[in-house]
Design a protein around this motif. Structure first.
Motif, PDB file in Angstrom:
ATOM      1  N   ASN A 188       1.447  -1.584  -0.044  1.00  0.00           N
ATOM      2  CA  ASN A 188      -0.047   0.007   0.000  1.00  0.00           C
ATOM      3  C   ASN A 188       0.972   0.769   0.057  1.00  0.00           C
ATOM      4  OD1 ASN A 188      -1.287   2.333   1.062  1.00  0.00           O
ATOM      5  ND2 ASN A 188      -3.686   0.590   1.582  1.00  0.00           N
ATOM      6  N   PRO A 189       1.092   1.525  -1.337  1.00  0.00           N
ATOM      7  CA  PRO A 189       2.343   3.370  -1.378  1.00  0.00           C
ATOM      8  C   PRO A 189       1.656   4.156  -0.330  1.00  0.00           C
ATOM      9  CG  PRO A 189       1.282   2.559  -3.483  1.00  0.00           C
ATOM     10  CD  PRO A 189       0.278   1.546  -2.392  1.00  0.00           C
ATOM     11  N   VAL A 190       0.040   4.639  -0.708  1.00  0.00           N
ATOM     12  CA  VAL A 190      -0.461   5.168   0.212  1.00  0.00           C
ATOM     13  C   VAL A 190       0.053   5.480   2.178  1.00  0.00           C
ATOM     14  CG1 VAL A 190      -2.227   6.630   1.447  1.00  0.00           C
ATOM     15  CG2 VAL A 190      -2.410   5.370  -1.495  1.00  0.00           C
ATOM     16  N   ILE A 191      -0.458   4.245   2.184  1.00  0.00           N
ATOM     17  CA  ILE A 191      -0.050   3.565   4.237  1.00  0.00           C
ATOM     18  C   ILE A 191       1.690   4.215   3.917  1.00  0.00           C
ATOM     19  CG2 ILE A 191      -0.210   2.234   5.408  1.00  0.00           C
ATOM     20  CD1 ILE A 191      -2.867   1.446   4.940  1.00  0.00           C
ATOM     21  N   TRP A 192       2.382   3.677   3.355  1.00  0.00           N
ATOM     22  CA  TRP A 192       3.893   3.473   3.194  1.00  0.00           C
ATOM     23  C   TRP A 192       4.113   4.932   3.536  1.00  0.00           C
ATOM     24  CZ3 TRP A 192       7.654   6.149  -0.166  1.00  0.00           C
ATOM     25  CH2 TRP A 192       8.958   5.640   0.217  1.00  0.00           C
ATOM     26  N   ILE A 193       3.388   6.467   2.020  1.00  0.00           N
ATOM     27  CA  ILE A 193       3.708   7.215   2.224  1.00  0.00           C
ATOM     28  C   ILE A 193       3.484   8.510   4.316  1.00  0.00           C
ATOM     29  CG2 ILE A 193       3.467   9.721   1.736  1.00  0.00           C
ATOM     30  CD1 ILE A 193       3.457   8.184  -1.198  1.00  0.00           C
ATOM     31  N   LEU A 194       2.824   7.679   4.385  1.00  0.00           N
ATOM     32  CA  LEU A 194       2.215   7.991   5.676  1.00  0.00           C
ATOM     33  C   LEU A 194       2.378   7.916   6.960  1.00  0.00           C
ATOM     34  CD1 LEU A 194      -1.735   8.605   5.081  1.00  0.00           C
ATOM     35  CD2 LEU A 194      -0.169  10.532   5.040  1.00  0.00           C
ATOM     36  N   ILE A 195       3.109   6.728   6.483  1.00  0.00           N
ATOM     37  CA  ILE A 195       3.996   6.072   8.571  1.00  0.00           C
ATOM     38  C   ILE A 195       5.216   6.436   7.719  1.00  0.00           C
ATOM     39  CG2 ILE A 195       4.641   4.321   8.689  1.00  0.00           C
ATOM     40  CD1 ILE A 195       2.020   5.055   9.464  1.00  0.00           C
ATOM     41  N   PHE A 196       5.703   7.234   6.457  1.00  0.00           N
ATOM     42  CA  PHE A 196       7.534   7.132   6.521  1.00  0.00           C
ATOM     43  C   PHE A 196       7.069   8.581   6.515  1.00  0.00           C
ATOM     44  CE2 PHE A 196      11.439   7.870   3.417  1.00  0.00           C
ATOM     45  CZ  PHE A 196      11.906   7.443   3.825  1.00  0.00           C
ATOM     46  N   ILE A 197       6.643   9.307   6.287  1.00  0.00           N
ATOM     47  CA  ILE A 197       6.782  10.600   6.794  1.00  0.00           C
ATOM     48  C   ILE A 197       6.468  11.289   8.242  1.00  0.00           C
ATOM     49  CG2 ILE A 197       5.383  12.880   6.500  1.00  0.00           C
ATOM     50  CD1 ILE A 197       4.115  12.444   3.790  1.00  0.00           C
ATOM     51  N   MET A 198       6.028  10.416   8.840  1.00  0.00           N
ATOM     52  CA  MET A 198       5.632  10.411  10.427  1.00  0.00           C
ATOM     53  C   MET A 198       7.256  10.200  10.936  1.00  0.00           C
ATOM     54  SD  MET A 198       3.417   8.301  12.980  1.00  0.00           S
ATOM     55  CE  MET A 198       1.622   9.421  11.824  1.00  0.00           C
ATOM     56  N   ALA A 199       7.767   9.569  10.544  1.00  0.00           N
ATOM     57  CA  ALA A 199       8.937   8.435  10.528  1.00  0.00           C
ATOM     58  C   ALA A 199      10.405   9.254  10.995  1.00  0.00           C
ATOM     59  CB  ALA A 199       9.203   7.303   9.930  1.00  0.00           C
ATOM     60  N   ILE A 200       9.690  10.404   9.202  1.00  0.00           N
ATOM     61  CA  ILE A 200      11.248  11.123   9.228  1.00  0.00           C
ATOM     62  C   ILE A 200      10.626  12.191   9.929  1.00  0.00           C
ATOM     63  CG2 ILE A 200      11.643  13.131   7.221  1.00  0.00           C
ATOM     64  CD1 ILE A 200      11.625  11.082   5.218  1.00  0.00           C
ATOM     65  N   MET A 201       9.804  12.905  10.273  1.00  0.00           N
ATOM     66  CA  MET A 201       9.143  13.851  11.472  1.00  0.00           C
ATOM     67  C   MET A 201      10.010  13.486  12.667  1.00  0.00           C
ATOM     68  SD  MET A 201       5.391  14.678  10.300  1.00  0.00           S
ATOM     69  CE  MET A 201       5.638  16.805  11.224  1.00  0.00           C
ATOM     70  N   LEU A 202      10.084  12.488  13.459  1.00  0.00           N
ATOM     71  CA  LEU A 202      10.448  12.013  14.603  1.00  0.00           C
ATOM     72  C   LEU A 202      11.547  12.350  14.764  1.00  0.00           C
ATOM     73  CD1 LEU A 202       7.965   9.734  14.897  1.00  0.00           C
ATOM     74  CD2 LEU A 202       7.943  11.649  16.926  1.00  0.00           C
ATOM     75  N   ALA A 203      12.423  11.459  13.395  1.00  0.00           N
ATOM     76  CA  ALA A 203      14.075  11.585  13.531  1.00  0.00           C
ATOM     77  C   ALA A 203      14.770  13.216  12.603  1.00  0.00           C
ATOM     78  CB  ALA A 203      13.948  10.835  11.573  1.00  0.00           C
ATOM     79  N   ILE A 204      13.788  14.176  12.024  1.00  0.00           N
ATOM     80  CA  ILE A 204      14.777  15.164  11.856  1.00  0.00           C
ATOM     81  C   ILE A 204      14.578  15.887  13.070  1.00  0.00           C
ATOM     82  CG2 ILE A 204      13.749  17.622  11.497  1.00  0.00           C
ATOM     83  CD1 ILE A 204      12.931  16.061   8.905  1.00  0.00           C
ATOM     84  N   LYS A 205      13.428  15.749  14.314  1.00  0.00           N
ATOM     85  CA  LYS A 205      13.344  16.285  15.923  1.00  0.00           C
ATOM     86  C   LYS A 205      14.514  15.960  17.087  1.00  0.00           C
ATOM     87  CE  LYS A 205      10.320  17.273  19.721  1.00  0.00           C
ATOM     88  NZ  LYS A 205      10.534  18.820  19.464  1.00  0.00           N
ATOM     89  N   ALA A 206      14.525  14.766  16.604  1.00  0.00           N
ATOM     90  CA  ALA A 206      15.860  13.698  17.369  1.00  0.00           C
ATOM     91  C   ALA A 206      17.128  14.403  17.057  1.00  0.00           C
ATOM     92  CB  ALA A 206      15.746  12.093  16.796  1.00  0.00           C
ATOM     93  N   TYR A 207      17.330  14.135  15.517  1.00  0.00           N
ATOM     94  CA  TYR A 207      18.383  15.319  15.298  1.00  0.00           C
ATOM     95  C   TYR A 207      18.990  15.883  15.450  1.00  0.00           C
ATOM     96  CZ  TYR A 207      22.513  16.549  11.692  1.00  0.00           C
ATOM     97  OH  TYR A 207      23.657  17.176  11.593  1.00  0.00           O
ATOM     98  N   PHE A 208      18.161  17.439  15.472  1.00  0.00           N
ATOM     99  CA  PHE A 208      18.048  18.739  15.722  1.00  0.00           C
ATOM    100  C   PHE A 208      17.962  19.034  17.400  1.00  0.00           C
ATOM    101  CE2 PHE A 208      17.618  19.537  11.428  1.00  0.00           C
ATOM    102  CZ  PHE A 208      18.523  20.205  11.366  1.00  0.00           C
ATOM    103  N   GLY A 209      17.485  17.807  18.309  1.00  0.00           N
ATOM    104  CA  GLY A 209      17.477  17.850  19.464  1.00  0.00           C
ATOM    105  C   GLY A 209      16.124  17.803  20.282  1.00  0.00           C
ATOM    106  N   ILE A 210      15.529  17.921  21.176  1.00  0.00           N
ATOM    107  CA  ILE A 210      14.407  17.657  21.565  1.00  0.00           C
ATOM    108  C   ILE A 210      13.911  18.544  23.295  1.00  0.00           C
ATOM    109  CG2 ILE A 210      14.025  15.066  21.336  1.00  0.00           C
ATOM    110  CD1 ILE A 210      14.344  13.990  23.958  1.00  0.00           C
ATOM    111  N   TYR A 211      15.257  19.514  23.194  1.00  0.00           N
ATOM    112  CA  TYR A 211      14.940  20.419  24.219  1.00  0.00           C
ATOM    113  C   TYR A 211      14.499  21.322  23.595  1.00  0.00           C
ATOM    114  CZ  TYR A 211      18.950  18.025  26.094  1.00  0.00           C
ATOM    115  OH  TYR A 211      20.235  16.751  26.704  1.00  0.00           O
TER     116      TYR A 211
END
Length: 211
Positions: A188-211
Motif C-alpha cells: 500500500n503506497p499511500v500507507i507507506w508514504i504517511l508512515i514514512f513521513i511521520m517517521a522522518i518528522m520524528l527523526a528530524i526532531k531527534a537530530y536537532f534535539g528535543i530540548y
C-alpha cells in the motif's frame, strides 16, 4: 496463541544486552580521556537505562512482526544472528559506528499474501514510532540534573529511547532490499508514504534535539 521457545527467550535476552552494551560503550567512549574508572562507572550506569530504551526498541520491533504473523496463523520465531552481533561489536569498537542487526523473525508458512506481508512488515516500524512518541511525551517529566542518579537514568531512557526508536523507524521504512519499507510500499503506497513521513518528522526532531 503466541508462545516462546527457550531458545527464543535466550536469543532475545542476549540480543538486548549486547545492543545495550554497544550503545553504552559508544556513549561513554568520550570519557576515556578522563580515566578508565570514570568511563567504567558511566558505562555501567548506562546499561540498565539502555536495556529499556534501546534494547526494547530493537526487540519489540521484531516481536511485533511475530505477533502479527501468528495472528495470521503462521509460525514465527525470533532468532539471534550471531554474525550480525559480532559485526556490530566490531564496527562499534573499531570504527565507533553502529550497524546493528541482532536477528530477525523467521516466518514459516506458505501462501503469504501481499497484504499479509505488508501488515507483518509495517508492525515493526509502527512499534518504534509508538515508542518514540511515548518517550517524547515523558521528556518534560524527567530530571535533567546529572547529580540525580535516578533522574539521570530516567533522562537517558527517555532521551535515547526517543532518538533510537525514531531512527529505527526511518531506517526500516526505507524501500530497499530486505527492509520492511519495500514490502509495505508494495502492499500500500499511500500507507507507506504517511508512515514514512511521520517517521522522518520524528527523526528530524531527534537530530536537532528535543530540548
Amino acid at each position: 496463541m503466541v508462545s516462546f521457545t527457550a531458545r527464543e527467550v535466550r536469543d532475545i535476552l542476549i540480543s538486548m544486552f549486547v545492543i545495550a552494551a554497544i550503545f553504552a560503550y559508544l556513549f561513554s567512549k568520550g570519557l576515556l580521556a578522563n580515566g578508565t574508572e570514570i568511563f567504567l562507572n558511566n558505562f555501567i550506569l548506562l546499561i540498565p537505562a539502555l536495556l529499556v530504551s534501546v534494547g526494547l526498541g530493537f526487540v519489540l520491533h521484531e516481536l511485533a512482526h511475530k505477533f502479527v504473523a501468528v495472528r495470521y496463523g503462521f509460525y514465527a520465531e525470533f532468532r539471534m544472528w550471531v554474525e550480525g552481533l559480532m559485526f556490530a561489536l566490531f564496527t562499534a569498537f573499531i570504527f565507533s559506528v553502529v550497524f546493528v542487526a541482532p536477528g530477525a523473525v523467521y516466518i514459516h508458512g506458505t501462501n503469504i499474501s501481499k497484504e499479509q506481508n505488508g501488515k507483518i512488515s509495517i508492525a515493526g516500524p509502527l512499534v518504534n514510532i509508538a515508542l518514540a512518541l511515548f518517550f517524547l511525551s515523558l521528556f518534560p517529566l524527567v530530571s535533567h540534573n546529572p547529580t540525580d542518579i535516578v533522574g539521570y537514568e530516567l533522562h537517558v531512557i527517555v532521551t535515547y529511547g526517543f532518538i533510537i526508536n525514531s531512527l529505527l523507524a526511518v531506517f526500516n521504512l526505507i524501500p530497499f532490499g530486505p527492509l520492511d519499507g519495500g514490502k509495505v510500499l508494495s502492499w500500500n503506497p499511500v500507507i507507506w508514504i504517511l508512515i514514512f513521513i511521520m517517521a522522518i518528522m520524528l527523526a528530524i526532531k531527534a537530530y536537532f534535539g528535543i530540548y
